[in-house]
Motif scaffolding. Sequence first.
Motif: not given
Length: 332
Positions: A148-153
Amino acid sequence: MGTGRSVNEELVELGDLDELVRHIDRLCWAADWDGVLDVRDRCRAALERGKQLWPAASHGEYRLALEAPGPIAARVVVPGAGHLSLGPLTEVAASTHRWAELADHLPDGPTRAMTAHERVVRGEDLTGDDRIDRQVIDLPLALQPWEPSYPVAEYLAHEAHFPPPPLPDRHPVVLPAPSLAVERVEDQETIHALAELTRAWTAESNGRSEVVAVRGDARCAIAALGPPRARLAELSGAEALAWMAWVAASGGAHGRRRGMARGRFDAWWALASVAGLVEDWPLPPDELGAAAAELRWFVWDAWEPDTGWRFHLAVEDPLEGLAWAVAATDAA
């Protein structure tokens, strides 16, 4: 009050944490990175004289990692730095600097590798870079087509945002009747891997986590956890991986954030455990991606209000007739 380093010295001697933080802010606005480093060094040295100025030192390190040019930011991305920061400095620095800006200035070993993998989850392909220790995180140095497109900070001067991945709406389902015994199975390896996703919640915060493995489908696994009713929605393998990585990267309500590089690794390991592929680790990434697609993944709840930190996941292996469910919560 004097100017330059004399101001730094005077403020450290006064020991006013609020004013030190404001002073660091002023130095950052002026891009006086040497001044911030000097304040950090003085705050650390003051510990030997009984002055507890660690919060100011950590704030200075955080701002340097976040905003200073790469060579200076890399100087504070070292073990032990920023321990009171909003997140690990490997992730903080990677959130605002490309790998080329940092790589040659980071120390050899785990810190450099973790920073590299934080850039990987943001889309950089570092496959051919021989400066990265492959043994620290044994994952590809590029995102795979099935990931996936990781949910980054998102880190800011005085706050941080950790947006969760979008999840579909859940709908009511009928769970197996309580009179029907659900057969639990011994699968400590997978149970441990799924529980590890919320380790920071349970070890460093107020969290609770329960994981079960059963014969049957996802509804049977959820029923084994005891809720009288449930809602669920199916996820793709990529959506489930993003959800697991987001949870594993977090610190829950009060724990220390571990960063998305660690989250990605724990999510891969949980996937490999559910798929029965841990003994073959490291394995070809495409094989793991195919396994993720063959499993069925679900997010669920027991009609609780959406408050605090909550991780409810179920997964089933239709070919083996096995399923697992996780119920983890942490109170803010």
